[in-house]
Design a protein around this motif. Structure first.
Motif, PDB file in Angstrom:
ATOM      1  N   TRP A  71      31.633 -13.196 -24.538  1.00  0.00           N
ATOM      2  CA  TRP A  71      30.654 -12.319 -25.188  1.00  0.00           C
ATOM      3  C   TRP A  71      29.984 -11.421 -24.147  1.00  0.00           C
ATOM      4  O   TRP A  71      29.869 -10.210 -24.338  1.00  0.00           O
ATOM      5  N   ALA A  72      29.545 -12.003 -23.025  1.00  0.00           N
ATOM      6  CA  ALA A  72      28.860 -11.239 -21.987  1.00  0.00           C
ATOM      7  C   ALA A  72      29.786 -10.185 -21.368  1.00  0.00           C
ATOM      8  O   ALA A  72      29.346  -9.086 -21.032  1.00  0.00           O
ATOM      9  N   ALA A  73      31.071 -10.515 -21.254  1.00  0.00           N
ATOM     10  CA  ALA A  73      32.035  -9.577 -20.666  1.00  0.00           C
ATOM     11  C   ALA A  73      32.209  -8.322 -21.522  1.00  0.00           C
ATOM     12  O   ALA A  73      32.561  -7.260 -21.008  1.00  0.00           O
ATOM     13  N   HIS A  74      31.942  -8.436 -22.821  1.00  0.00           N
ATOM     14  CA  HIS A  74      32.118  -7.285 -23.713  1.00  0.00           C
ATOM     15  C   HIS A  74      30.817  -6.580 -24.057  1.00  0.00           C
ATOM     16  O   HIS A  74      30.817  -5.619 -24.817  1.00  0.00           O
ATOM     17  N   LEU A  75      29.713  -7.028 -23.512  1.00  0.00           N
ATOM     18  CA  LEU A  75      28.427  -6.404 -23.824  1.00  0.00           C
ATOM     19  C   LEU A  75      28.366  -4.949 -23.401  1.00  0.00           C
ATOM     20  O   LEU A  75      27.712  -4.142 -24.058  1.00  0.00           O
ATOM     21  N   ASP A  76      29.044  -4.606 -22.317  1.00  0.00           N
ATOM     22  CA  ASP A  76      29.022  -3.209 -21.892  1.00  0.00           C
ATOM     23  C   ASP A  76      29.627  -2.313 -22.966  1.00  0.00           C
ATOM     24  O   ASP A  76      29.098  -1.241 -23.263  1.00  0.00           O
ATOM     25  N   GLN A  77      30.706  -2.775 -23.599  1.00  0.00           N
ATOM     26  CA  GLN A  77      31.339  -1.998 -24.663  1.00  0.00           C
ATOM     27  C   GLN A  77      30.463  -1.939 -25.913  1.00  0.00           C
ATOM     28  O   GLN A  77      30.427  -0.928 -26.604  1.00  0.00           O
ATOM     29  N   LEU A  78      29.755  -3.018 -26.194  1.00  0.00           N
ATOM     30  CA  LEU A  78      28.911  -3.083 -27.392  1.00  0.00           C
ATOM     31  C   LEU A  78      27.600  -2.318 -27.247  1.00  0.00           C
ATOM     32  O   LEU A  78      27.083  -1.786 -28.225  1.00  0.00           O
ATOM     33  N   THR A  79      27.082  -2.259 -26.026  1.00  0.00           N
ATOM     34  CA  THR A  79      25.749  -1.689 -25.836  1.00  0.00           C
ATOM     35  C   THR A  79      25.722  -0.389 -25.053  1.00  0.00           C
ATOM     36  O   THR A  79      24.734   0.331 -25.093  1.00  0.00           O
ATOM     37  N   GLY A  80      26.772  -0.104 -24.291  1.00  0.00           N
ATOM     38  CA  GLY A  80      26.764   1.065 -23.426  1.00  0.00           C
ATOM     39  C   GLY A  80      26.147   0.787 -22.062  1.00  0.00           C
ATOM     40  O   GLY A  80      26.099   1.659 -21.211  1.00  0.00           O
ATOM     41  N   PHE A  81      25.659  -0.434 -21.842  1.00  0.00           N
ATOM     42  CA  PHE A  81      25.112  -0.806 -20.545  1.00  0.00           C
ATOM     43  C   PHE A  81      26.270  -1.127 -19.609  1.00  0.00           C
ATOM     44  O   PHE A  81      27.316  -1.615 -20.037  1.00  0.00           O
ATOM     45  N   SER A  82      26.074  -0.902 -18.316  1.00  0.00           N
ATOM     46  CA  SER A  82      27.106  -1.251 -17.350  1.00  0.00           C
ATOM     47  C   SER A  82      26.579  -2.316 -16.394  1.00  0.00           C
ATOM     48  O   SER A  82      25.371  -2.528 -16.297  1.00  0.00           O
ATOM     49  N   ASN A  83      27.516  -2.979 -15.702  1.00  0.00           N
ATOM     50  CA  ASN A  83      27.165  -4.027 -14.739  1.00  0.00           C
ATOM     51  C   ASN A  83      26.257  -5.089 -15.354  1.00  0.00           C
ATOM     52  O   ASN A  83      25.254  -5.492 -14.762  1.00  0.00           O
ATOM     53  N   VAL A  84      26.590  -5.541 -16.536  1.00  0.00           N
ATOM     54  CA  VAL A  84      25.783  -6.531 -17.247  1.00  0.00           C
ATOM     55  C   VAL A  84      25.927  -7.893 -16.574  1.00  0.00           C
ATOM     56  O   VAL A  84      27.036  -8.339 -16.286  1.00  0.00           O
ATOM     57  N   THR A  85      24.810  -8.530 -16.296  1.00  0.00           N
ATOM     58  CA  THR A  85      24.791  -9.898 -15.791  1.00  0.00           C
ATOM     59  C   THR A  85      23.990 -10.741 -16.783  1.00  0.00           C
ATOM     60  O   THR A  85      23.326 -10.200 -17.669  1.00  0.00           O
ATOM     61  N   HIS A  86      24.076 -12.043 -16.612  1.00  0.00           N
ATOM     62  CA  HIS A  86      23.347 -12.896 -17.552  1.00  0.00           C
ATOM     63  C   HIS A  86      22.884 -14.177 -16.879  1.00  0.00           C
ATOM     64  O   HIS A  86      23.398 -14.577 -15.841  1.00  0.00           O
ATOM     65  N   THR A  87      21.901 -14.786 -17.514  1.00  0.00           N
ATOM     66  CA  THR A  87      21.389 -16.086 -17.112  1.00  0.00           C
ATOM     67  C   THR A  87      21.315 -16.936 -18.368  1.00  0.00           C
ATOM     68  O   THR A  87      20.835 -16.475 -19.399  1.00  0.00           O
ATOM     69  N   LEU A  88      21.802 -18.148 -18.277  1.00  0.00           N
ATOM     70  CA  LEU A  88      21.776 -19.060 -19.407  1.00  0.00           C
ATOM     71  C   LEU A  88      21.171 -20.367 -18.926  1.00  0.00           C
ATOM     72  O   LEU A  88      21.685 -20.983 -17.991  1.00  0.00           O
ATOM     73  N   GLU A  89      20.065 -20.758 -19.516  1.00  0.00           N
ATOM     74  CA  GLU A  89      19.407 -21.997 -19.120  1.00  0.00           C
ATOM     75  C   GLU A  89      19.422 -22.967 -20.292  1.00  0.00           C
ATOM     76  O   GLU A  89      18.963 -22.639 -21.379  1.00  0.00           O
ATOM     77  N   LEU A  90      19.980 -24.138 -20.050  1.00  0.00           N
ATOM     78  CA  LEU A  90      20.067 -25.186 -21.063  1.00  0.00           C
ATOM     79  C   LEU A  90      19.381 -26.431 -20.524  1.00  0.00           C
ATOM     80  O   LEU A  90      19.634 -26.848 -19.400  1.00  0.00           O
ATOM     81  N   SER A  91      18.511 -27.029 -21.325  1.00  0.00           N
ATOM     82  CA  SER A  91      17.844 -28.250 -20.869  1.00  0.00           C
ATOM     83  C   SER A  91      17.730 -29.216 -22.028  1.00  0.00           C
ATOM     84  O   SER A  91      17.789 -28.834 -23.192  1.00  0.00           O
ATOM     85  N   GLY A  92      17.575 -30.457 -21.695  1.00  0.00           N
ATOM     86  CA  GLY A  92      17.434 -31.527 -22.678  1.00  0.00           C
ATOM     87  C   GLY A  92      17.068 -32.800 -21.959  1.00  0.00           C
ATOM     88  O   GLY A  92      16.537 -32.771 -20.849  1.00  0.00           O
ATOM     89  N   GLU A  93      17.340 -33.924 -22.585  1.00  0.00           N
ATOM     90  CA  GLU A  93      17.109 -35.225 -21.950  1.00  0.00           C
ATOM     91  C   GLU A  93      18.437 -35.971 -21.894  1.00  0.00           C
ATOM     92  O   GLU A  93      19.122 -36.115 -22.909  1.00  0.00           O
ATOM     93  N   CYS A  94      18.780 -36.429 -20.699  1.00  0.00           N
ATOM     94  CA  CYS A  94      20.024 -37.181 -20.540  1.00  0.00           C
ATOM     95  C   CYS A  94      19.892 -38.529 -21.266  1.00  0.00           C
ATOM     96  O   CYS A  94      18.794 -38.942 -21.630  1.00  0.00           O
ATOM     97  N   MET A  95      20.997 -39.184 -21.452  1.00  0.00           N
ATOM     98  CA  MET A  95      21.004 -40.444 -22.201  1.00  0.00           C
ATOM     99  C   MET A  95      20.131 -41.500 -21.530  1.00  0.00           C
ATOM    100  O   MET A  95      19.448 -42.266 -22.201  1.00  0.00           O
ATOM    101  N   ASP A  96      20.113 -41.545 -20.193  1.00  0.00           N
ATOM    102  CA  ASP A  96      19.295 -42.543 -19.498  1.00  0.00           C
ATOM    103  C   ASP A  96      17.805 -42.302 -19.738  1.00  0.00           C
ATOM    104  O   ASP A  96      17.037 -43.245 -19.897  1.00  0.00           O
ATOM    105  N   CYS A  97      17.384 -41.045 -19.751  1.00  0.00           N
ATOM    106  CA  CYS A  97      15.965 -40.727 -19.928  1.00  0.00           C
ATOM    107  C   CYS A  97      15.532 -40.768 -21.383  1.00  0.00           C
ATOM    108  O   CYS A  97      14.362 -40.973 -21.679  1.00  0.00           O
ATOM    109  N   HIS A  98      16.470 -40.540 -22.268  1.00  0.00           N
ATOM    110  CA  HIS A  98      16.151 -40.485 -23.705  1.00  0.00           C
ATOM    111  C   HIS A  98      15.854 -41.859 -24.280  1.00  0.00           C
ATOM    112  O   HIS A  98      15.154 -41.996 -25.254  1.00  0.00           O
ATOM    113  N   LEU A  99      16.393 -42.890 -23.657  1.00  0.00           N
ATOM    114  CA  LEU A  99      16.230 -44.254 -24.178  1.00  0.00           C
ATOM    115  C   LEU A  99      14.846 -44.763 -24.069  1.00  0.00           C
ATOM    116  O   LEU A  99      13.956 -44.595 -23.474  1.00  0.00           O
TER     117      LEU A  99
END
Length: 129
Positions: free
Chosen positions: A101-129
Motif C-alpha cells: 500500500w505504501a509503495a503505491h501511495l505516490d501514484q494515489l496521492t501525487g506525493f513523491s518519496n513517501v516514507t512511513h512509520t507503523l507502531e504496533l503495541s499490545g501486551e505479550c502473553m507473559d504480561c497479559h496473564l
C-alpha cells in the motif's frame, strides 16, 4: 556504517548487534561503559543516526518514554514490530500488505518519496496473564 569506521563506532555496532531487543542510545551507552568501552553519549547518538541513514537499524519510539529505540536490522528490508507495553518485548510482524500500500501511495496521492512509520503495541502473553 556511515562516515568514519572508527574503533568506537565498531564497538557501538558490536554492542548494538549483541543487544537482545530494542535499546535506547542511553542504554547502549551504559552497556558500553559497563564493558570498559569509553565512548561519549554524543558519539553513540551520531553513530545510531548514521546507522539509521544507512538503513542498518530498525527504529521504534517507546510508548512509555517517547525515546527512540534501536535494533540492528537482520535483513536488508526494514521490519515492523509489535511491542509489549509492559516489558518491551518485541516480535517482528508480517506487514507486506502495508508495504505494498505504501509503495503505491505516490501514484494515489501525487506525493513523491513517501516514507512511513507503523507502531504496533499490545501486551505479550507473559504480561497479559
Amino acid at each position: 556504517m556511515g562516515a568514519r569506521r572508527t574503533r568506537q563506532r565498531l564497538d557501538i555496532l558490536q554492542h548494538l548487534s549483541a543487544a537482545p531487543d530494542f535499546i535506547s542510545a542511553q542504554g547502549l551507552h551504559a552497556r558500553l561503559a559497563q564493558t570498559g568501552t569509553l565512548v561519549g553519549l554524543s558519539t553513540v547518538y551520531r553513530a545510531l543516526r548514521d546507522l539509521e541513514r544507512a538503513e542498518q537499524v530498525d527504529v521504534i519510539r517507546s510508548e512509555a518514554s517517547g525515546e527512540r529505540l534501536y535494533r540492528r536490522r537482520s535483513t536488508s528490508e526494514h521490519q515492523h514490530y509489535v511491542i509489549c507495553r509492559r516489558c518491551g518485548r518485541s516480535e517482528a510482524v508480517d506487514t507486506d500488505i502495508v508495504e505494498r500500500w505504501a509503495a503505491h501511495l505516490d501514484q494515489l496521492t501525487g506525493f513523491s518519496n513517501v516514507t512511513h512509520t507503523l507502531e504496533l503495541s499490545g501486551e505479550c502473553m507473559d504480561c497479559h496473564l
